[in-house]
Motif scaffolding. Structure first.
Motif, PDB file in Angstrom:
ATOM      1  N   ARG A   1       5.769  -1.957  -4.480  1.00 45.78           N
ATOM      2  CA  ARG A   1       4.872  -2.872  -5.181  1.00 45.78           C
ATOM      3  C   ARG A   1       3.570  -2.167  -5.553  1.00 45.78           C
ATOM      4  O   ARG A   1       3.014  -2.426  -6.621  1.00 45.78           O
ATOM      5  N   ALA A   2       3.112  -1.254  -4.699  1.00 47.78           N
ATOM      6  CA  ALA A   2       1.862  -0.548  -5.008  1.00 47.78           C
ATOM      7  C   ALA A   2       2.039   0.273  -6.292  1.00 47.78           C
ATOM      8  O   ALA A   2       1.112   0.367  -7.109  1.00 47.78           O
TER       9      ALA A   2
ATOM     10  N   GLY B   1       6.541   5.551  -4.744  1.00 48.73           N
ATOM     11  CA  GLY B   1       5.457   4.678  -4.300  1.00 48.73           C
ATOM     12  C   GLY B   1       4.127   5.088  -4.903  1.00 48.73           C
ATOM     13  O   GLY B   1       4.063   5.860  -5.875  1.00 48.73           O
ATOM     14  N   TYR B   2       3.084   4.556  -4.312  1.00 46.24           N
ATOM     15  CA  TYR B   2       1.727   4.848  -4.789  1.00 46.24           C
ATOM     16  C   TYR B   2       1.449   6.347  -4.731  1.00 46.24           C
ATOM     17  O   TYR B   2       0.693   6.889  -5.533  1.00 46.24           O
TER      18      TYR B   2
ATOM     19  N   GLY C   1       3.034 -12.856   5.225  1.00 41.26           N
ATOM     20  CA  GLY C   1       3.027 -11.614   4.463  1.00 41.26           C
ATOM     21  C   GLY C   1       4.013 -10.594   4.991  1.00 41.26           C
ATOM     22  O   GLY C   1       3.871  -9.398   4.758  1.00 41.26           O
TER      23      GLY C   1
ATOM     24  N   GLY D   1      10.567  -8.174  -4.449  1.00 39.14           N
ATOM     25  CA  GLY D   1      11.295  -7.510  -5.527  1.00 39.14           C
ATOM     26  C   GLY D   1      12.787  -7.666  -5.264  1.00 39.14           C
ATOM     27  O   GLY D   1      13.227  -8.684  -4.740  1.00 39.14           O
TER      28      GLY D   1
ATOM     29  N   GLY E   1       6.104  16.958   2.795  1.00 44.36           N
ATOM     30  CA  GLY E   1       5.521  17.811   1.763  1.00 44.36           C
ATOM     31  C   GLY E   1       5.108  17.017   0.557  1.00 44.36           C
ATOM     32  O   GLY E   1       5.323  15.798   0.497  1.00 44.36           O
TER      33      GLY E   1
ATOM     34  N   ALA F   1       4.182   8.941   8.417  1.00 44.90           N
ATOM     35  CA  ALA F   1       4.420   7.755   7.573  1.00 44.90           C
ATOM     36  C   ALA F   1       5.498   6.878   8.225  1.00 44.90           C
ATOM     37  O   ALA F   1       6.546   7.388   8.644  1.00 44.90           O
TER      38      ALA F   1
ATOM     39  N   HIS G   1       8.240  -3.587   2.024  1.00 46.80           N
ATOM     40  CA  HIS G   1       9.099  -2.687   1.254  1.00 46.80           C
ATOM     41  C   HIS G   1      10.431  -2.470   1.979  1.00 46.80           C
ATOM     42  O   HIS G   1      11.503  -2.624   1.383  1.00 46.80           O
TER      43      HIS G   1
ATOM     44  N   ILE H   1      10.466  11.407   1.409  1.00 44.84           N
ATOM     45  CA  ILE H   1       9.648  12.569   1.016  1.00 44.84           C
ATOM     46  C   ILE H   1       8.202  12.093   1.089  1.00 44.84           C
ATOM     47  O   ILE H   1       7.790  11.199   0.348  1.00 44.84           O
ATOM     48  N   ASN H   2       7.450  12.665   2.015  1.00 43.55           N
ATOM     49  CA  ASN H   2       6.085  12.172   2.214  1.00 43.55           C
ATOM     50  C   ASN H   2       5.230  13.316   2.765  1.00 43.55           C
ATOM     51  O   ASN H   2       5.704  14.104   3.583  1.00 43.55           O
TER      52      ASN H   2
ATOM     53  N   GLY I   1       6.854   9.255  -1.673  1.00 44.47           N
ATOM     54  CA  GLY I   1       5.478   8.752  -1.716  1.00 44.47           C
ATOM     55  C   GLY I   1       5.383   7.277  -1.396  1.00 44.47           C
ATOM     56  O   GLY I   1       4.559   6.553  -1.950  1.00 44.47           O
ATOM     57  N   ILE I   2       6.254   6.829  -0.503  1.00 42.75           N
ATOM     58  CA  ILE I   2       6.266   5.418  -0.056  1.00 42.75           C
ATOM     59  C   ILE I   2       5.964   5.415   1.440  1.00 42.75           C
ATOM     60  O   ILE I   2       6.615   6.134   2.208  1.00 42.75           O
ATOM     61  N   SER I   3       4.985   4.599   1.853  1.00 41.23           N
ATOM     62  CA  SER I   3       4.578   4.640   3.266  1.00 41.23           C
ATOM     63  C   SER I   3       5.565   3.925   4.187  1.00 41.23           C
ATOM     64  O   SER I   3       5.754   4.321   5.328  1.00 41.23           O
ATOM     65  N   GLY I   4       6.204   2.840   3.672  1.00 40.39           N
ATOM     66  CA  GLY I   4       7.180   2.125   4.507  1.00 40.39           C
ATOM     67  C   GLY I   4       6.623   0.836   5.085  1.00 40.39           C
ATOM     68  O   GLY I   4       6.951   0.473   6.224  1.00 40.39           O
ATOM     69  N   ALA I   5       5.823   0.117   4.290  1.00 45.81           N
ATOM     70  CA  ALA I   5       5.337  -1.204   4.725  1.00 45.81           C
ATOM     71  C   ALA I   5       6.539  -2.119   4.914  1.00 45.81           C
ATOM     72  O   ALA I   5       7.556  -1.979   4.220  1.00 45.81           O
TER      73      ALA I   5
HETATM   74  P1  FAD Z   1       1.024   3.295   0.184  1.00 44.47           P
HETATM   75  O1  FAD Z   1       1.138   2.411   1.373  1.00 44.47           O
HETATM   76  O2  FAD Z   1      -0.326   3.562  -0.368  1.00 44.47           O
HETATM   77  O3  FAD Z   1       1.739   4.663   0.561  1.00 44.47           O
HETATM   78  C1  FAD Z   1       1.698   5.795  -0.237  1.00 44.47           C
HETATM   79  C2  FAD Z   1       2.427   6.887   0.536  1.00 44.47           C
HETATM   80  O4  FAD Z   1       2.523   8.038  -0.286  1.00 44.47           O
HETATM   81  C3  FAD Z   1       1.728   7.310   1.826  1.00 44.47           C
HETATM   82  O5  FAD Z   1       2.658   7.291   2.894  1.00 44.47           O
HETATM   83  C4  FAD Z   1       1.259   8.735   1.517  1.00 44.47           C
HETATM   84  O6  FAD Z   1       1.302   9.542   2.678  1.00 44.47           O
HETATM   85  C5  FAD Z   1       2.289   9.176   0.519  1.00 44.47           C
HETATM   86  N1  FAD Z   1       1.819  10.220  -0.409  1.00 44.47           N
HETATM   87  C6  FAD Z   1       0.635  10.286  -1.070  1.00 44.47           C
HETATM   88  N2  FAD Z   1       0.606  11.374  -1.872  1.00 44.47           N
HETATM   89  C7  FAD Z   1       1.797  11.989  -1.718  1.00 44.47           C
HETATM   90  C8  FAD Z   1       2.363  13.171  -2.267  1.00 44.47           C
HETATM   91  N3  FAD Z   1       1.719  13.892  -3.185  1.00 44.47           N
HETATM   92  N4  FAD Z   1       3.609  13.539  -1.862  1.00 44.47           N
HETATM   93  C9  FAD Z   1       4.297  12.830  -0.949  1.00 44.47           C
HETATM   94  N5  FAD Z   1       3.786  11.699  -0.387  1.00 44.47           N
HETATM   95  C10 FAD Z   1       2.566  11.289  -0.769  1.00 44.47           C
HETATM   96  N6  FAD Z   1       5.630  -3.852  -1.260  1.00 44.47           N
HETATM   97  C11 FAD Z   1       6.794  -3.431  -1.775  1.00 44.47           C
HETATM   98  O7  FAD Z   1       7.037  -2.226  -1.922  1.00 44.47           O
HETATM   99  N7  FAD Z   1       7.719  -4.361  -2.186  1.00 44.47           N
HETATM  100  C12 FAD Z   1       7.530  -5.688  -2.068  1.00 44.47           C
HETATM  101  O8  FAD Z   1       8.407  -6.466  -2.455  1.00 44.47           O
HETATM  102  C13 FAD Z   1       6.302  -6.151  -1.491  1.00 44.47           C
HETATM  103  N8  FAD Z   1       6.081  -7.471  -1.315  1.00 44.47           N
HETATM  104  C14 FAD Z   1       4.918  -7.851  -0.720  1.00 44.47           C
HETATM  105  C15 FAD Z   1       4.734  -9.209  -0.448  1.00 44.47           C
HETATM  106  C16 FAD Z   1       3.573  -9.627   0.188  1.00 44.47           C
HETATM  107  C17 FAD Z   1       3.408 -11.075   0.462  1.00 44.47           C
HETATM  108  C18 FAD Z   1       2.606  -8.672   0.548  1.00 44.47           C
HETATM  109  C19 FAD Z   1       1.347  -9.112   1.252  1.00 44.47           C
HETATM  110  C20 FAD Z   1       2.785  -7.336   0.295  1.00 44.47           C
HETATM  111  C21 FAD Z   1       3.934  -6.908  -0.349  1.00 44.47           C
HETATM  112  N9  FAD Z   1       4.161  -5.570  -0.615  1.00 44.47           N
HETATM  113  C22 FAD Z   1       5.351  -5.171  -1.120  1.00 44.47           C
HETATM  114  C23 FAD Z   1       3.098  -4.549  -0.453  1.00 44.47           C
HETATM  115  C24 FAD Z   1       3.221  -3.749   0.819  1.00 44.47           C
HETATM  116  O9  FAD Z   1       2.551  -4.406   1.858  1.00 44.47           O
HETATM  117  C25 FAD Z   1       2.581  -2.354   0.646  1.00 44.47           C
HETATM  118  O10 FAD Z   1       1.250  -2.497   0.224  1.00 44.47           O
HETATM  119  C26 FAD Z   1       3.313  -1.454  -0.367  1.00 44.47           C
HETATM  120  O11 FAD Z   1       4.685  -1.429  -0.091  1.00 44.47           O
HETATM  121  C27 FAD Z   1       2.753  -0.038  -0.268  1.00 44.47           C
HETATM  122  O12 FAD Z   1       3.325   0.742  -1.249  1.00 44.47           O
HETATM  123  P2  FAD Z   1       3.403   2.321  -1.107  1.00 44.47           P
HETATM  124  O13 FAD Z   1       4.136   2.676   0.138  1.00 44.47           O
HETATM  125  O14 FAD Z   1       3.893   2.842  -2.391  1.00 44.47           O
HETATM  126  O15 FAD Z   1       1.851   2.717  -1.020  1.00 44.47           O
END
Ligand code: FAD
Length: 339
Positions: free
Chosen positions: A253-254, A226-227, A149, A271, A321, A309, A290, A303-304, A283-287
């Motif tokens: 992806r979220a 992001g999410y 993963g 992706g 912010g 993050a 990603h 921007i977070n 709004g992307i955490s940086g997994a």
């Molecule tokens: P989250 O981790 O939920 O982060 C959301 C962020 O937004 C947090 O840092 C939070 O502090 C911030 N936030 C919330 N509200 C606000 C606001 N109002 N203003 C500013 N910041 C805010 N992920 C990918 O992206 N691409 C891939 O290709 C991919 N492939 C995957 C493959 C596998 C096999 C697996 C297991 C997972 C894969 N993932 C992939 C998923 C990955 O592990 C993460 O779950 C995903 O990247 C999280 O997305 P995110 O950062 O948008 O969400």
């Protein structure tokens, strides 16, 4: 020294981007091994195709030119490539991790009874000591890819199989012309000697090519959400910012899974891999899954609302912010100050 072999995909006389990336990667490996770079291309009306391939530093190019070879079908292509590989006997064989490469490479690996590492993201050459045999193997292909993963990078080494084969993900290898005037030896493959009528048993009745206006790979600026963006409607903010900057919108992806943005805009391990001049991650955490797809961007702005993050550690600039407040300000100030 045995060669490095690259399978090139072609359609309508145009060599695919992934094949150009593979040729560049193949040349880097060939130089490390001091070995020739060999390529193969199969399709129709391929006269002059070497002009697109030779500049990557290809020493020998096998061309299978036959009206029946386009569009791609598994059996004739597999038969042709297998025949040439048996004759050429390369040390390393590379395919794109595309629908064609993923179809062809395992079939050929099985025919040649060798291993295959799928979806590699880094290629290198190195040695390996096998304890059981008390023997050092040299000049091996290091086929490196995310595993479990994405939590680790696995280096897959195949020291006792030949040739060493890998598929390589699209967009991860840097495309580099080696020498615009490089001369290659073109070898025409006699198609009928490799294929039989039964190889054409599958008939293509209809083809539908989905047109997409999304071009993340070549976009110089990407605004990715992001999410944390929270909803499909909120993505309009990111679209506005991307529009005024002349960029594309991408997502994690979220965000895709939540239905905020279409799947063809997903960036990361599963992706698209991108390397823009500017990547704005809102709004992307940086997994790791990603960041695997965007860490080579020249400049990253995060921007977070969480100062901790993980993406912030990768970013050149961090804006802490709420993106709902920050992005409208960015749009406003950009409009006021852009010349
Ligand atoms: P989250 O981790 O939920 O982060 C959301 C962020 O937004 C947090 O840092 C939070 O502090 C911030 N936030 C919330 N509200 C606000 C606001 N109002 N203003 C500013 N910041 C805010 N992920 C990918 O992206 N691409 C891939 O290709 C991919 N492939 C995957 C493959 C596998 C096999 C697996 C297991 C997972 C894969 N993932 C992939 C998923 C990955 O592990 C993460 O779950 C995903 O990247 C999280 O997305 P995110 O950062 O948008 O969400």
């Amino acid at each position: 020294m045995k060669s490095v072999f690259v399978y090139c995909e072609v359609e309508n006389k145009k060599v695919a981007e992934i094949s150009q990336e593979l040729l560049s990667a193949g040349k880097r490996l060939a130089e490390k091994l001091d070995a020739p770079l060999v390529a193969m291309v199969n399709g129709k009306d391929l006269k002059g195709i070497e002009s697109q391939i030779a500049p990557y530093g290809v020493d020998r190019l096998f061309v299978g030119d036959d009206v029946r070879l386009e569009p791609y079908r598994t059996l004739p292509h597999a038969a042709l490539v297998t025949k040439v590989l048996k004759q050429e006997d390369p040390q390393i064989v590379l395919f794109g991790a595309t629908s064609v490469g993923r179809d062809l490479a395992p079939r050929i690996a099985s025919k040649l009874n060798c291993g295959l590492t799928a979806d590699t993201t880094i290629l290198d050459i190195g040695d390996h000591f096998v304890k059981k045999e008390k023997k050092e193997y040299t000049d091996l292909l290091y086929a490196i890819r995310p595993a479990f993963g994405g939590s680790i990078m696995a280096n897959i080494i195949n020291w006792d199989m030949h040739p060493q084969m890998a598929t390589v993900r699209e967009g991860v290898m840097k495309k580099e012309i080696f020498d615009a005037n490089y001369k290659t030896e073109v070898i025409s493959v006699i198609v009928n000697e490799a294929v039989s009528d039964t190889d054409f048993v599958v008939k293509i009745i209809e083809r539908h090519i989905e047109e997409s206006d999304v071009n993340l790979k070549d976009a110089p600026i990407i605004v990715a959400g992001g999410y944390g963006v929270g909803s499909k409607e909120n993505f309009d903010l990111l679209k506005n910012l991307a529009n005024i900057l002349g960029g594309e919108v991408g997502g994690s992806r979220a965000a895709v899974d939540a239905g905020f943005i279409d799947h063809n805009r997903q960036i990361g391990q599963t992706g698209t891999t991108v390397r823009p001049k500017l990547y704005i991650a809102a709004g992307i955490s940086g997994a790791i899954q990603h960041t695997a797809g965007m860490q080579d961007a020249s400049m990253i702005i995060s921007i977070n609302n969480d100062p901790e993050a993980p993406i912030n550690a990768l970013a050149d600039y961090v804006i802490t912010g709420d993106l709902g407040v920050v992005i409208p300000k960015m749009i406003k100030f950009y409009k006021e100050n852009a010349k």
